[in-house]
Design a protein around this motif. Structure first.
Motif, PDB file in Angstrom:
ATOM      1  N   ASN A 517       0.727  -1.300  -0.008  1.00 63.35           N
ATOM      2  CA  ASN A 517       0.145   0.009  -0.070  1.00 63.35           C
ATOM      3  C   ASN A 517       0.950   1.307   0.094  1.00 63.35           C
ATOM      4  OD1 ASN A 517      -2.321  -1.668   0.183  1.00 63.35           O
ATOM      5  ND2 ASN A 517      -2.286  -1.532   2.581  1.00 63.35           N
ATOM      6  N   TYR A 518       2.144   1.114   0.645  1.00 65.55           N
ATOM      7  CA  TYR A 518       2.958   2.390   0.614  1.00 65.55           C
ATOM      8  C   TYR A 518       3.374   2.880  -0.744  1.00 65.55           C
ATOM      9  CZ  TYR A 518       7.141   4.933   1.218  1.00 65.55           C
ATOM     10  OH  TYR A 518       8.015   5.799   1.124  1.00 65.55           O
ATOM     11  N   ASP A 520       1.480   2.303  -3.572  1.00 67.38           N
ATOM     12  CA  ASP A 520       0.584   2.941  -4.341  1.00 67.38           C
ATOM     13  C   ASP A 520       0.379   4.107  -3.787  1.00 67.38           C
ATOM     14  OD1 ASP A 520      -0.178   0.215  -5.450  1.00 67.38           O
ATOM     15  OD2 ASP A 520      -1.712  -0.197  -3.856  1.00 67.38           O
ATOM     16  N   ASP A 521       0.551   4.428  -2.555  1.00 67.74           N
ATOM     17  CA  ASP A 521       0.379   5.841  -2.248  1.00 67.74           C
ATOM     18  C   ASP A 521       1.366   6.858  -2.824  1.00 67.74           C
ATOM     19  OD1 ASP A 521      -0.926   7.923  -0.267  1.00 67.74           O
ATOM     20  OD2 ASP A 521       1.156   8.001   0.835  1.00 67.74           O
ATOM     21  N   GLY A 523       3.143   6.263  -5.306  1.00 66.96           N
ATOM     22  CA  GLY A 523       2.777   6.615  -6.783  1.00 66.96           C
ATOM     23  C   GLY A 523       1.666   7.789  -6.991  1.00 66.96           C
ATOM     24  N   ALA A 524       0.729   7.916  -5.953  1.00 73.47           N
ATOM     25  CA  ALA A 524      -0.350   8.777  -6.093  1.00 73.47           C
ATOM     26  C   ALA A 524       0.318  10.147  -5.433  1.00 73.47           C
ATOM     27  CB  ALA A 524      -1.417   8.360  -5.229  1.00 73.47           C
ATOM     28  N   PHE A 526       3.687  11.093  -5.823  1.00 76.00           N
ATOM     29  CA  PHE A 526       4.776  11.767  -6.476  1.00 76.00           C
ATOM     30  C   PHE A 526       4.648  11.340  -7.951  1.00 76.00           C
ATOM     31  CE2 PHE A 526       6.933  11.449  -2.155  1.00 76.00           C
ATOM     32  CZ  PHE A 526       7.143  12.695  -2.002  1.00 76.00           C
TER      33      PHE A 526
END
Lengths: 592, 592
Positions: A517-518, A520-521, A523-524, A526
Motif C-alpha cells: 500500500n505504501y 500505491d500511495d 505513486g499517487a 509523487f
C-alpha cells in the motif's frame, strides 16, 4: 553570578529538595511556602539545614493578594503579613515576594496599591524585611512589570522594590528593554523561566509548561542583559513550574537546572569560550554481552571487520568513513544497544572541558601503553561521548589489528545517530547534547506509530557533519509495548542505495518489509519518472522528496535494542524521511 | 442511529483496530489513510476482514489540499484522486472525506473552489464515488462549515456534499444552528468529537486533546440535533485525536468510545430512560487476603463488628449509616484495597440495566438460599458496584450474624469514596461513573504533592448523598513513588470530629501527623475564634472554610492501599479540604 532556584521546581519533600539544590551546586534558594507548610521541620531546622548545606535562603514566596483591596480586607492582609514576617525571622530570610492581586482586588488605582504596599513595607521594615513586588501575567489589574514599577516608584519606600520574572514579562510580549529604566537597587529579585512558544491561556502555560533557560522560545540572555545593565547584582533564580520536573528525581532536575544557568552565563559572555563545533561522527559504539549478531548484520550491509582491539574484547567494523565498534567489555547480561558515539573536533580537550562544565562526568577509560587518549564524557542519559581530534581520530583505529575483507565501496559514513529518551528526560537531553556538543536544535516532529505519537528532536552541527536525533517514547505505551521504547538506530550513508541493497541482500541482509500500500500511495503522491516506482518497490526502499533533493532509505531488523538505517541523500535533501516513519514503526511493531 | 469510529482514534495496527471496533459493537468504520498505507494487508484483505467482522467501511479519509489551487496543481490533484478512487474500489468504500486546503491553496475564491470540486466530483461520479467536503478549523481560506456548504451548493453536483465535524465547528465558536439550512441529503457524513474548553491554538487542541462526546465542554446533543433536524440519516462517527488513546489498549478505548455514543443517544432522547439517581453510599467493600489490620483500624475509629457473613469469609463493620464489608473471599495474595461500593437507589434492576447498557459487565454473585439478591456490575476499572433498593438495602446486613459491641454514636455514614485511576483511564472512569450512576461532574482540581500534581475529579449525586472522587496519579511518578499510586480512601462522616478523634485515639487510633507549620499558616490565613487553633492543633485536625461552612478532617495510616478519612462538615460546606491535600500527601510520603 549567584545562582538560585525555587523549591517549587523540584519533586520530593522540602528536605529532599534542599539537598538536591545544594548537591547540584546552587548558591541560594527560594523557599516556596507550601513546601515549608507541609514539612515536619520547624523553620529553625530548615534554616540550620540550609546553613549546613551552604545555601542562602534568598527569597520567601509567595505572599498573595496584598493590595488593591478594601480597608477591612487590608487589615486582614496586615495581620497575615505580621505572621509571615515572624516566620521569615525564624527562617532567616529578609525578602518576600509579593505578587499582584489575583483573587481579591477590587480597586484599580495605582494610588491605592502604592499606599497599601507602602504601609505593608512599613511593617516589613520594622522587622528588617523587604518586599519584592511582582506583576503576575494574570494579575487582576496589575499584569505589566512597568505598572508594578510605577507603583513601587510612587510608594517610594526603601523596603519596597520589584521582582522581575521573565515568564510574566515575555509571555505577555512586554518589551524587557524598559527594565533598564529601573534603578538596579530597586530590583530586589530576578526570576528566570523559559517556555515553549505556545498559544494558550497564560495561566495554564505558566503552571505546567515552563522550562529552564535555553529550552524554550524566550530570549533570556537579552532579558538578563537588561537586568544587569539596570545595575541588578542579586541572584538569577529559576522558577520553573513543569509537570514533568514535579514528578522526577530532584537531584537530576537540580543538575539539569544549574546546567541551564551555566549555558545562560556563557551566552551572556561573562565566561565565554567558543564551543568547538564537531566536524563529523567519528564512530558509534554498540555494546552487548555478545555482539556476533550485530557483526553479522554489519558484514551483510557491507562493512568489513577491521580488527580486534589489542587489549579489549572489542571489534572495529569500518566502511568508508563509517566506523562501528562492537564492545563486549563489561557488558555481562546486556543486549545490543548504542552505548556511545564519537565526535571529531579540532581541540578535543576543550570540548571535553566544555561538557564537564555543563555537568557531564568524565568517563573513565583505562589507557595502556601505545593507546590513543580520547577524552570521553558521559551524557546525562549515560551515553558515552568519545572526543577525537585531527591526530587522535586518525590514530585510534590503529589499535585494532587483524582485519580482513573489503568494505562495500558505496558506503560513505555515519549519516546520523538516533537515540531514545524517556519523556521525563528529553528536555535535559536536548539541552545537554545541544550545548555540550555545539549542535543546533531543529524543529521537532511528532510521528504517529501504532503505540502512540513519537516526538523527535533533531540536533545538527552547522555544516550537517553531525546529526543526532532524539526520540521520545509515548510514556503510557511503555506499559504495553516494548517495540518503540528502544528504537535506537544508526543511519549509514551511502552513494547508491539501490546498488548497495542489492549486494547486501545477496549477502543475506534482511530489511523491514515495506507494505504494498505504501508504494500505491507513493505513486499517487509523487509523479515519479517511469520505472522508478517499480525499482523502489523491488528494492524495498522508502522514498521522500523535498524542494532540495531526494532521500532513499530502508531499515534492518532490530538486534537487541538497535537497528540500522541505510540512507542515500540525493542533491541537498536535508530531512530524515519523517513521512515514512509511521510505515516503519508499524512494520517493526508487527515483527515483534 | 448507526455508530461509527475512525481508525485514527485507536492504537495498534489497522487489523488490531478493526477487531477492537467490531468487538465493541460499532456498525461502521472510517479508514484513516495512514493506517491503511502502513498495513501489510491489501485493500481487498481489509475489505474482506471488515465483511467478516460485520463492519461497514463508511468513509475513507482524508484527501487533502484539493481545491483553491492553480491549474497545474489541480492536474496533480486529479491524478492523485484517480489513484485513490481506484483504491476505494478495492476497499469497497464509496465516500471520501475531502478537507479544505491547508498547504497549497493560493486562490481564495468560492467560484474556483466550487469549479474544482465539481471537476473532482465528475471524476468521482464516474467511479461511483462521492466527496464529503469539510472545512477544517485551520483551513487556509475555508475554515467555516457555512462557507464549505456555500461552495458545495454552488458546485451543485450530486457526487459532492459536506462533512460536518463537531470539533471544527464548535472549536471556532460557529453557530451549529445553520446546519439546519443544509438539505439532509447533502450532508454526506457527520463526525463527532468533544474537547475540553481550552484556550490554545486550534490545531494543537484538535490533534492532541479531543475527547469522546460527553467528556469535554461542547454541547454535542444540540449539535447532533441540528444534523438530525436537517434530515441527516447517516452514521454518527467518532473522530478523536487524543495522545492517550493513541497509546493504550484499543479494545478498551473502543468500548469506551461506544459508551460515549450510547450516552449521546440517551441525551438525544431516542432511547431515553431516566437514570435512577442514587440516594446514598450503602456500603464499601474492602478486600484482602487478611483484613484483620483494617478491622482493627475500624474498631479504633468507632465501628463495631456487626457480624460474619453466613456463608462467606466476610465481616460487616457498621456505625450509624456507614457499613464497611471486609471480604477475604477469593483474595489470596492481595493487600487491602477498595474492591467495590454499594449505592442505594429506588429501582435497583433499572440501575443495573443502565450500567450494562453502558458496557458494564454484570458481576457474578453466587446466591444461596435466604440471601438478598443485590444486582452488581463491574466498572471498567474493575470496581464492583452493588446496587441496593429500599427493601434489599435494609435486608442484606441481616446476612451477617454474631455482631457485638456498640459503635461510636458520633459516626453518621460514608461521606465519600476516593478511587485512584491511571492517567490512561481517567476519562473512561469519569464518563462511566458519571453516566452509569447518574452523578454530576464537578470541576476538577490539581493538587501538588511531593511526587507531582494529582488531578482530582469529583462526581456527586444531586443531593450530595453520593460523592465519589477519582484521583489521577502523575504518570511519570509511577516509576519512583508507590505512595500516591494507591491512595484510595474512604471518608467517614461524623457529627463531632474533635470528640470522636479523642475517643478514637484513646482506642489506639493513629492518624497522619500534621506539621506544626500548617497550624502557623492556618492562624495567618483564618482569623479563628480564640482557642480554636489550639484545639485543632491538639486534636491534630486539618481545617478548611468557605462561605457556606467549615470542614474538619484527618487521615488514618494506610493499610495495604487504603486509608480512612474522618470528616465533619459544619453548616453547608460542600468541598473536600483540597487546600490541605499537599500537607496530607507530604505526610503520607514521609511515612513510607
Amino acid at each position: 553570578m549567584q545562582t538560585s532556584i525555587a523549591t517549587v521546581c523540584l519533586s520530593g519533600t522540602l528536605v529532599d529538595k534542599l539537598h538536591a539544590i545544594a548537591d547540584a551546586g546552587f548558591d541560594a534558594v527560594e523557599v516556596f511556602e507550601p513546601d515549608l507548610i507541609a514539612a515536619p521541620q520547624t523553620p529553625e531546622e530548615v534554616r540550620a539545614l540550609c546553613d549546613r548545606l551552604g545555601l542562602r535562603i534568598a527569597l520567601y514566596q509567595p505572599f498573595r493578594d496584598a493590595e488593591g483591596v478594601t480597608e477591612p480586607e487590608f487589615a486582614q492582609v496586615l495581620r497575615r503579613a505580621e505572621a509571615k514576617f515572624e516566620l521569615m525571622d525564624r527562617l532567616g530570610v529578609d525578602t518576600v515576594l509579593v505578587c499582584s492581586n489575583v483573587a481579591t482586588a477590587s480597586i484599580d488605582d495605582d494610588a491605592v496599591s502604592a499606599a497599601q504596599l507602602a504601609r505593608l513595607a512599613d511593617l516589613a521594615a520594622a522587622r528588617g524585611k523587604r518586599l519584592a513586588f511582582e506583576a503576575l501575567a494574570w494579575g487582576r489589574f496589575i499584569d505589566d512589570y512597568r505598572r508594578a514599577w510605577r507603583i513601587v516608584e510612587r510608594a517610594d519606600h526603601p523596603a519596597l522594590g520589584v521582582c522581575l520574572d521573565s515568564f510574566h514579562i515575555l509571555s505577555r510580549g512586554h518589551d524587557p528593554a524598559d527594565i533598564e529604566r529601573i534603578p538596579g537597587e530597586k530590583i530586589f529579585f530576578v526570576q528566570l523561566a523559559d517556555a515553549p512558544l505556545l498559544s494558550m491561556d497564560v495561566l495554564s502555560w505558566s503552571r505546567h509548561h515552563r522550562l529552564f533557560p535555553g529550552e524554550g522560545g524566550f530570549d533570556l540572555p537579552a532579558f538578563v542583559g537588561h537586568t544587569l545593565r539596570a545595575g541588578y547584582t542579586g541572584p538569577l533564580s529559576l522558577e520553573v513550574f513543569n509537570d514533568v520536573f514535579r514528578q522526577t528525581d530532584p537531584a537530576r532536575t537540580a543538575r539539569h537546572a544549574l546546567r541551564s544557568l551555566t549555558v545562560l552565563e556563557d551566552a551572556l559572555g561573562t565566561d565565554a569560550r567558543p564551543v568547538p563545533a564537531p566536524h563529523e561522527l567519528d564512530q558509534v559504539e554498540i555494546k552487548a554481552q555478545d555482539t556476533d549478531a550485530v557483526a553479522a548484520v554489519l558484514e551483510r550491509i557491507g562493512f568489513a571487520p577491521s580488527g580486534r582491539h589489542v587489549t579489549k574484547p572489542a571489534w572495529l567494523y569500518a566502511a568508508g568513513d563509517a566506523r562501528i565498534v562492537l564492545n563486549e567489555h563489561n557488558a555481562t547480561g546486556t543486549a545490543p544497544h548504542v552505548a556511545g558515539f564519537g565526535i571529531r573536533v579540532d581541540r578535543p580537550e576543550d570540548a571535553a572541558a566544555r561538557a564537564e562544565r555543563l555537568g557531564a562526568q568524565r568517563a573513565h577509560r583505562r589507557l595502556l601503553a601505545g593507546e590513543t587518549d580520547l577524552p570521553a564524557v558521559l551524557a546525562p542519559d549515560g551515553t558515552e561521548i568519545l572526543i577525537s581530534g585531527p591526530q587522535s581520530g586518525a590514530a585510534w583505529p590503529g589499535e585494532f589489528a587483524g582485519g580482513h575483507g573489503t568494505p562495500d565501496p558505496s558506503i560513505r559514513g555515519i549519516d546520523h545517530v538516533n537515540l531514545t529518551e524517556p519523556a521525563a528526560d528529553i528536555e535535559e537531553a536536548v539541552l545537554f547534547y545541544g550545548t555540550a556538543l555545539g549542535l543546533t536544535r531543529e524543529s521537532s516532529a511528532e510521528l504517529a506509530g501504532p503505540a502512540g505519537l513519537v516526538r523527535s528532536q533533531v540536533l545538527r552541527s552547522g555544516d550537517g557533519g553531525v546529526r543526532l536525533a532524539l526520540n521520545v517514547v509515548p510514556p503510557l505505551a511503555e506499559r504495553t509495548s516494548t517495540t518503540q521504547r528502544h528504537a535506537q538506530h544508526v543511519a549509514i550513508a551511502c552513494d547508491d542505495l539501490p546498488g548497495l541493497i542489492g549486494r547486501a541482500r545477496a549477502r543475506g541482509l534482511r530489511t523491514v518489509p515495506v507494505s504494498a500500500n505504501y508504494y500505491d500511495d507513493l505513486g499517487a503522491r509523487f509523479d515519479l519518472p517511469p520505472g522508478e516506482l517499480e525499482r523502489l518497490r523491488e528494492a524495498g526502499l522508502l522514498y521522500d522528496r523535498d524542494a532540495a533533493g531526494e532521500y532513499l532509505h530502508c531499515y534492518t531488523e532490530t538486534i537487541g535494542t538497535v537497528f540500522f538505517e541505510l540512507v542515500e541523500r540525493r542533491d541537498r535533501y536535508d530531512g530524515f524521511g519523517a513521512a515514512n516513519t509511521p510505515v516503519r514503526l508499524t512494520a517493526q511493531h508487527l515483527s515483534h
